[in-house]
Design an enzyme around this catalytic site. Structure first.
Site, mmCIF file in Angstrom:
data_model
loop_
_atom_site.group_PDB
_atom_site.id
_atom_site.type_symbol
_atom_site.label_atom_id
_atom_site.label_comp_id
_atom_site.label_asym_id
_atom_site.label_seq_id
_atom_site.Cartn_x
_atom_site.Cartn_y
_atom_site.Cartn_z
ATOM 1 C CG HIS A 66 38.761 33.933 47.593
ATOM 2 N ND1 HIS A 66 39.436 32.764 47.002
ATOM 3 C CD2 HIS A 66 38.378 34.373 46.447
ATOM 4 C CE1 HIS A 66 39.432 32.790 45.712
ATOM 5 N NE2 HIS A 66 38.954 33.828 45.348
ATOM 6 C CG ASP A 120 39.638 35.107 42.199
ATOM 7 O OD1 ASP A 120 40.584 34.542 42.259
ATOM 8 O OD2 ASP A 120 38.750 35.056 42.906
ATOM 9 C CB CYS A 169 42.383 31.076 46.683
ATOM 10 S SG CYS A 169 42.634 31.610 48.368
#
Length: 692
Positions: free
Chosen positions: A334, A357, A278
């Site tokens: 995250h 994202d 991530c």
């Protein structure tokens, strides 16, 4: 129309235009400008030809972008000279003006103001005179955070410097109790990176299926950000990065990357790059966004929920031996990005930071992307607002219910929490290396009336409020100081009896390695015992974790998850506690040797003490810094380093730019992976040696 001007050549005035447009950091020798702001070119006329006469010499300017320029799509625009000089004010249309140059009528200063909402990309520029067309060259048009009429306008100099111009940043990882910063070189102004960013747009499936519509839509930073969210991962397309959260036997481990430039160049040369997780996906998205002119920051959410069934509730189901049986998960942390822009599609009240994202988790409109979603809408629980607001809302604000499946098949709820998800949401401070906690931007204070009101608006009901100290057994885990990778240490379960009578119970302690995304690994330790606990008594039950047990199980994230489960034998009440341990890592000592000068050899000495009770194999140091180490990271192999001994290396390079620079260093070995540090260095201007 006056006589046709014979244009002999055109000077695009690269230096002055790039300074005026804040694009001077791009090393490319071509014109790069921003929307809504004029740029000037000098037309050199042939000797003996017609002279330029203001008000009488009239010609048309035409700009084109994309493979199929069309006036209907605003990818081709023609406009005549204005009677008055053009500047950065006025409407959002393309405009141009011209005045005689200083060379006795042989030059013309042509000023062109791009539209403040024109599609970004590479444009051709030409002059049309009575059917004669003269090409003046090409230029690249970017979003403009300095222009009030641009959708990405940011009215703060310091924030523009941080979120558009800064090539270095910090990304946060770890746990809420142990937040670590990871230095990263965004490198958006490195040579060739802008062309690669534009290539990413041209490789997206929407461009392939309808290039005209895609190029036209590039006027919107909302559209471009959504495309990048899909293209930074390669799940559905020829995107930049392949994700991998398992054992890695090929490619580059995500923890080894220290900057975006190397990743983008590898993608440009040979397609999707292995591998990313991530923070790597987010860092590359930030680089591309800043290169294109969209203000962008990297954001870390600690205790980040992954809600697979979109019910805004994380339901964690365990077997009796704590095997996770559910699809929902909570990542230790995250990382995604916030991009700054207006939202005419939502309403002006939702302008500002937009979360997107690029890590492939769930599909959106059929492809793996997420956002951009207004951060203000997420805070208010406005989950009907596009794009993907419910998913991001759950990441920062879901409630958690934990259940255990009994041998008879029944499910018993053992705990609930309204506070464990969405903690310490962090990004780098503007103008400093401090951490900025922006949790309040994403959500109201946990437990406040506003936060509960938002949940009601989001049609999410808490099943259980957080319990106080009620009668029964209560369990928590206590950690100690000095949990350094390579050392042996103890953790403790604290079991409290708040009942008025003696209780007989069983207590199990589990320790296992875990990745930052919540994926569990090998066992690091286990104990089980039966206990009698008196009324009001607090039992301190230890579990010793030895390196010889946990070392082989560790992932490069160096995380150990400790779980405790007690069962009251009288009434079969379960009590569970869990904590994540971030093992401290050794420091890299970076010593700059002497004073650094542009175009002069420089070096740094690197030292790391091996904290493990065993040798390190295949040791190496890697250094990278924009303006310092060129376009490729520098790696120095060290070989084997004995237990408790020092790894040493010297890195030599030639700085290419003066000013304050950042050198990022990564240490890697077979046993101890991805140790990072950085140092700020000041590079002085090139030394001038006098000839004697």
């Amino acid at each position: 129309m006056g006589p046709v001007l014979e244009i002999d050549s055109c000077d695009l005035n690269l230096t002055s235009n790039k300074v005026n447009h804040h694009t001077e950091h791009f090393p490319e020798e071509h014109l790069i400008v921003r929307r809504g702001q004029p740029f000037s070119v000098t037309l050199c006329l042939k000797s003996g030809g017609a002279k330029f006469k203001p008000g009488k010499s009239i010609f048309t300017i035409t700009v084109q972008t994309g493979p199929l320029p069309r006036k209907e799509s605003d990818t081709e625009v023609s406009f005549v000279l204005s009677d008055t000089s053009v500047d950065g004010s006025g409407d959002s249309a393309w405009a141009a003006s011209a005045v005689p140059g200083p060379s006795e009528g042989n030059t013309v200063i042509l000023t062109v103001r791009p539209s403040a909402d024109a599609p970004i990309g590479v444009y051709s520029l030409r002059v049309d005179q009575d059917g004669a067309k003269t090409s003046l060259g090409d230029f690249t048009l970017l979003f403009n955070p300095w222009c009030p009429r641009d959708a990405v306008y940011m009215n703060n100099k310091d924030k523009r410097s941080e979120y558009v111009l800064s090539q270095h940043g910090l990304i946060y990882r770890g746990t809420p109790k142990h937040i670590m910063d990871l230095p990263w070189n965004y490198g958006q102004f490195e040579e060739g990176i802008l062309d690669i960013c534009l290539k990413i747009l041209d490789d997206n499936p929407k461009f392939v299926s309808d290039a005209d519509q895609d190029c036209s839509a590039r006027r919107s930073p909302v559209y471009v950000t959504r495309v990048l969210s899909a293209m930074i991962n390669s799940q559905d397309d020829r995107g930049v990065l392949v994700g991998n959260w398992g054992k890695i036997t090929d490619g580059v481990h995500p923890g080894e990357w220290v900057g975006s430039g190397d990743i983008l160049r590898k993608w440009d040369q040979s397609g999707p790059v292995r591998y990313g997780q991530c923070w790597v996906f987010a860092a590359v998205a930030c680089t591309v966004s800043r290169a294109l002119g969209i203000p962008c920051r990297v954001v870390t959410n600690f205790g980040s929920a992954h809600d697979t069934d979109a019910n805004l509730l994380i339901e964690k189901l365990y077997s009796e031996d704590l095997e996770n049986l559910s699809d929902d998960s909570i990542w230790n942390f995250h990382v995604w990005v916030d991009s700054w822009m207006s939202r005419p599609d939502l309403g002006h009240e939702y302008n500002g930071w937009q979360a997107s994202d690029p890590t492939p988790q769930e599909t959106s409109e059929g492809i793996f992307c997420c956002g951009p979603a207004s951060v203000k809408a997420i805070k208010q629980g406005e989950l009907t607002m596009k794009y993907d607001a419910p998913f991001i809302f759950a990441e920062v604000n879901a409630d958690v219910v934990e259940m255990i499946r009994l041998p008879n098949g029944k499910v018993k709820e053992i705990s609930s929490s309204t506070r464990s998800v969405g903690q310490c949401i962090s990004t780098k401070c503007v103008g400093s290396n401090q951490r900025n906690d922006i949790t309040h931007k994403y959500k109201y204070a946990e437990g406040s009336e506003e936060e509960r009101r938002v949940f009601e608006k989001a049609q999410h009901r808490n099943k259980l409020q957080k319990k106080g100290l009620e009668p029964g057994l209560h369990l928590k885990i206590k950690l100690v100081e000095g949990m350094v990778v390579g050392s042996d240490f103890e953790i403790f379960a604290l079991l409290t009896n708040n009942c008025m009578d003696l209780r007989s119970c069983s207590l199990m302690l589990f320790a296992q390695s875990v990745s930052y995304n919540g994926k569990q690994g090998g066992s690091c330790g286990f104990s089980s015992q039966n206990l009698d606990i008196k009324p009001g008594e607090v039992l301190r039950v230890p579990l010793k974790l030895e390196y010889q047990s946990y070392g082989p199980a560790l992932t490069p994230d160096r995380l150990i998850q400790v779980s405790a489960l007690s069962v009251d034998k009288q009434n079969m009440d379960f009590c569970k506690a869990q904590k994540n341990i971030v093992l401290d890592e050794p420091d890299i000592n970076i010593q700059v040797k002497g004073v650094m000068h542009v175009n002069s050899s420089a070096c740094v000495d690197l030292t790391l003490s091996n904290p493990l009770p065993e040798p390190l194999h295949k040791c190496s140091f890697t250094a990278e810094g924009a303006g310092l180490t060129g376009t490729q990271p520098i790696t120095v192999e060290v070989g084997e380093v004995g237990a408790k001994e020092e790894a040493k290396a010297r890195v030599e390079f030639t700085p290419s730019a003066a000013g304050s620079m950042v050198l990022v260093v990564n240490f890697d070995s077979k046993e101890l992976r991805n140790i990072k540090s950085f140092i700020n260095v000041n590079v002085k201007k090139e030394q001038i040696t006098a000839n004697i």
